[in-house]
Design an enzyme around this catalytic site. Sequence first.
Site, PDB file in Angstrom:
ATOM      1  N   GLY A 218       6.570   0.113   3.069  1.00 29.27           N
ATOM      2  CA  GLY A 218       6.566  -1.135   2.292  1.00 29.27           C
ATOM      3  C   GLY A 218       6.538  -2.361   3.196  1.00 29.27           C
TER       4      GLY A 218
ATOM      5  N   GLY B  42       5.721  -5.942   1.882  1.00 28.39           N
ATOM      6  CA  GLY B  42       6.571  -6.565   0.866  1.00 28.39           C
ATOM      7  C   GLY B  42       7.579  -7.527   1.479  1.00 28.39           C
TER       8      GLY B  42
ATOM      9  N   GLY C  52      10.238  -5.251   3.537  1.00 35.98           N
ATOM     10  CA  GLY C  52       9.617  -4.520   4.648  1.00 35.98           C
ATOM     11  C   GLY C  52       9.106  -5.462   5.726  1.00 35.98           C
TER      12      GLY C  52
ATOM     13  CB  SER D 284      18.551  -2.966  -6.673  1.00 38.42           C
ATOM     14  OG  SER D 284      18.817  -4.042  -7.534  1.00 38.42           O
ATOM     15  CB  SER D 285      23.186  -5.930  -6.825  1.00 37.03           C
ATOM     16  OG  SER D 285      22.228  -6.812  -7.353  1.00 37.03           O
ATOM     17  CB  CYS D 286      20.088  -4.045 -11.130  1.00 34.70           C
ATOM     18  SG  CYS D 286      18.772  -2.980 -10.605  1.00 34.70           S
TER      19      CYS D 286
ATOM     20  N   PRO E  38      21.230  -4.135  -1.618  1.00 33.26           N
ATOM     21  CG  PRO E  38      18.992  -4.664  -1.160  1.00 33.26           C
ATOM     22  CD  PRO E  38      19.917  -3.513  -1.460  1.00 33.26           C
TER      23      PRO E  38
ATOM     24  CG  ASN F  29      19.402 -11.165  -7.699  1.00 27.48           C
ATOM     25  OD1 ASN F  29      20.042 -10.135  -7.860  1.00 27.48           O
ATOM     26  ND2 ASN F  29      18.813 -11.807  -8.696  1.00 27.48           N
ATOM     27  CG  LEU F  30      17.114  -9.130  -1.290  1.00 23.76           C
ATOM     28  CD1 LEU F  30      16.293  -7.908  -0.884  1.00 23.76           C
ATOM     29  CD2 LEU F  30      18.151  -9.480  -0.216  1.00 23.76           C
TER      30      LEU F  30
ATOM     31  CG  HIS G  79      13.272 -11.233  -8.316  1.00 25.98           C
ATOM     32  ND1 HIS G  79      12.437 -10.544  -7.472  1.00 25.98           N
ATOM     33  CD2 HIS G  79      14.023 -10.299  -8.956  1.00 25.98           C
ATOM     34  CE1 HIS G  79      12.670  -9.249  -7.591  1.00 25.98           C
ATOM     35  NE2 HIS G  79      13.619  -9.065  -8.485  1.00 25.98           N
TER      36      HIS G  79
ATOM     37  NE  ARG H 249      20.894 -12.283 -12.167  1.00 23.76           N
ATOM     38  CZ  ARG H 249      21.511 -12.222 -13.357  1.00 23.76           C
ATOM     39  NH1 ARG H 249      22.769 -12.603 -13.473  1.00 23.76           N
ATOM     40  NH2 ARG H 249      20.859 -11.790 -14.418  1.00 23.76           N
TER      41      ARG H 249
ATOM     42  CG  ASP I 203      21.109 -15.743 -20.503  1.00 25.38           C
ATOM     43  OD1 ASP I 203      20.242 -16.522 -20.043  1.00 25.38           O
ATOM     44  OD2 ASP I 203      22.060 -16.116 -21.226  1.00 25.38           O
TER      45      ASP I 203
HETATM   46  O1  GFB Z   1      15.711 -13.043 -10.922  1.00 25.74           O
HETATM   47  P1  GFB Z   1      15.578 -12.499 -12.300  1.00 25.74           P
HETATM   48  O2  GFB Z   1      14.200 -12.344 -12.835  1.00 25.74           O
HETATM   49  O3  GFB Z   1      16.259 -11.095 -12.441  1.00 25.74           O
HETATM   50  O4  GFB Z   1      16.356 -13.485 -13.319  1.00 25.74           O
HETATM   51  P2  GFB Z   1      17.750 -10.495 -12.587  1.00 25.74           P
HETATM   52  C1  GFB Z   1      17.626 -13.973 -13.058  1.00 25.74           C
HETATM   53  C2  GFB Z   1      18.024 -14.980 -14.126  1.00 25.74           C
HETATM   54  O5  GFB Z   1      17.234 -16.163 -13.984  1.00 25.74           O
HETATM   55  C3  GFB Z   1      17.845 -14.526 -15.574  1.00 25.74           C
HETATM   56  C4  GFB Z   1      16.723 -16.566 -15.246  1.00 25.74           C
HETATM   57  O6  GFB Z   1      18.933 -14.989 -16.337  1.00 25.74           O
HETATM   58  C5  GFB Z   1      16.542 -15.236 -15.980  1.00 25.74           C
HETATM   59  O7  GFB Z   1      16.453 -15.469 -17.383  1.00 25.74           O
HETATM   60  N1  GFB Z   1      15.485 -17.343 -15.070  1.00 25.74           N
HETATM   61  C6  GFB Z   1      15.348 -18.655 -15.358  1.00 25.74           C
HETATM   62  C7  GFB Z   1      14.287 -16.905 -14.638  1.00 25.74           C
HETATM   63  N2  GFB Z   1      14.092 -19.068 -15.162  1.00 25.74           N
HETATM   64  C8  GFB Z   1      13.404 -17.987 -14.703  1.00 25.74           C
HETATM   65  C9  GFB Z   1      12.040 -17.806 -14.313  1.00 25.74           C
HETATM   66  O8  GFB Z   1      11.201 -18.702 -14.356  1.00 25.74           O
HETATM   67  N3  GFB Z   1      11.713 -16.555 -13.865  1.00 25.74           N
HETATM   68  C10 GFB Z   1      12.619 -15.524 -13.793  1.00 25.74           C
HETATM   69  N4  GFB Z   1      12.217 -14.338 -13.338  1.00 25.74           N
HETATM   70  N5  GFB Z   1      13.906 -15.676 -14.201  1.00 25.74           N
HETATM   71  C11 GFB Z   1      16.567  -8.483 -11.516  1.00 25.74           C
HETATM   72  C12 GFB Z   1      16.205  -7.102 -11.966  1.00 25.74           C
HETATM   73  O9  GFB Z   1      17.416  -8.970 -12.471  1.00 25.74           O
HETATM   74  O10 GFB Z   1      17.264  -8.493 -10.296  1.00 25.74           O
HETATM   75  C13 GFB Z   1      15.613  -6.317 -10.898  1.00 25.74           C
HETATM   76  O11 GFB Z   1      15.409  -7.187 -13.124  1.00 25.74           O
HETATM   77  C14 GFB Z   1      16.345  -6.430  -9.586  1.00 25.74           C
HETATM   78  O12 GFB Z   1      15.584  -5.000 -11.315  1.00 25.74           O
HETATM   79  C15 GFB Z   1      16.668  -7.857  -9.242  1.00 25.74           C
HETATM   80  O13 GFB Z   1      17.539  -5.707  -9.644  1.00 25.74           O
HETATM   81  C16 GFB Z   1      17.519  -7.996  -8.013  1.00 25.74           C
HETATM   82  O14 GFB Z   1      18.651 -10.936 -11.490  1.00 25.74           O
HETATM   83  O15 GFB Z   1      18.271 -10.713 -13.967  1.00 25.74           O
END
Ligand code: GFB
Length: 312
Positions: free
Chosen positions: A10, A13, A16, A107-109, A163, A165-166, A179, A209, A269
């Site tokens: 990877g 990415g 990686g 992942s922390s999830c 890890p 959130n990165l 993300h 987060r 959320d």
């Molecule tokens: O980073 P994110 O997509 O994933 O979203 P998770 C984190 C929070 O940010 C959520 C809000 O509450 C989203 O609703 N958010 C606000 C947004 N505006 C935005 C936007 O424009 N885009 C996105 N993407 N979010 C992920 C997992 O969860 O975390 C993965 O789905 C992985 O599997 C990753 O584990 C680390 O933090 O909720």
Amino acid sequence: MNDSPIYVAGHNGLVGSAIVRRLRADGASNLLLRSSKELDLRRQAEVERFFAEQRPHYVFLAAAKVGGIEANRSRPAQFIRDNLQIQTNVIDAAYRNGTRKLLFLGSSCIYPRLAPQPMPEDSLLTGPLEPTNQWYAIAKIAGLKMCQAYRREFQFDAISAMPTNLYGPGDNFDLLESHVLPALIRKCHEAKLRHADALEVWGSGTPRREFLHVDDLADACVFLMRQYSDEPPINVGWGEDISIAELARLIADTVGFNGELRFDRSKPDGTPRKLLDTSRLTALGWQPKIHLKAGLASTYEWFREHQGQSRR
Ligand code: GFB
């Protein structure tokens, strides 16, 4: 480790590429790198052939199907299938072909949606998962359990890092796939250029987060490859979290967008809070260095230089 063949799965990415930068800075001279076009890790026969030919001594397993909340929610089959295939093929082929040590990235999830905060490694499998990313989480839990099982049955030195959130250079800035942090960098940048008076932030803004710069994660991965050989997974985080609303304001300040933030509550959320307990890693002697403000500024700079090429 520096002269040994090291496979970074990877390497194109976010994670990686940071591990490759970190290893090169350390003088690693024998990196094995294959793009997904050259080697499709979902195909067992291809993976076995690669390992039999190259016989890497060390493997960083950073290849995965990843994405933000919307990508996870809308493509559950791809998230569970691709991740199970990639990690099963790589872990097994590494073991069968004499790899000395493998680091699996989770992942922390993997932790329950309502785990105690900060979340210790021991909270694994103590409660239900967050529904939006349960498919990805189940695959990652299977990966860390596979590492533990191969340690027990085959004495294979496979370890796992989890890890938080990165973010950082090389991230995916696609508005639907990405993300929150790269998505908001792009939204703020484009809103500033359009002189827009507002931009949309998904959800209520209240979820919390924790954000870790990927160069800190890469440093932790190399540290763990050198220093840690045991069954329990190791959390890798920054140690503090912020709300999505606070993050959005910080990004707007970094980018120079002065308009209003509008929260779209029709969007999910996800987990209410996700902060890792990193005391195990701290006790081993590792600490992150890159503060969010500085990391945001350099990531925005990277975005501006590369936005033509960034994945959309
Ligand atoms: O980073 P994110 O997509 O994933 O979203 P998770 C984190 C929070 O940010 C959520 C809000 O509450 C989203 O609703 N958010 C606000 C947004 N505006 C935005 C936007 O424009 N885009 C996105 N993407 N979010 C992920 C997992 O969860 O975390 C993965 O789905 C992985 O599997 C990753 O584990 C680390 O933090 O909720």
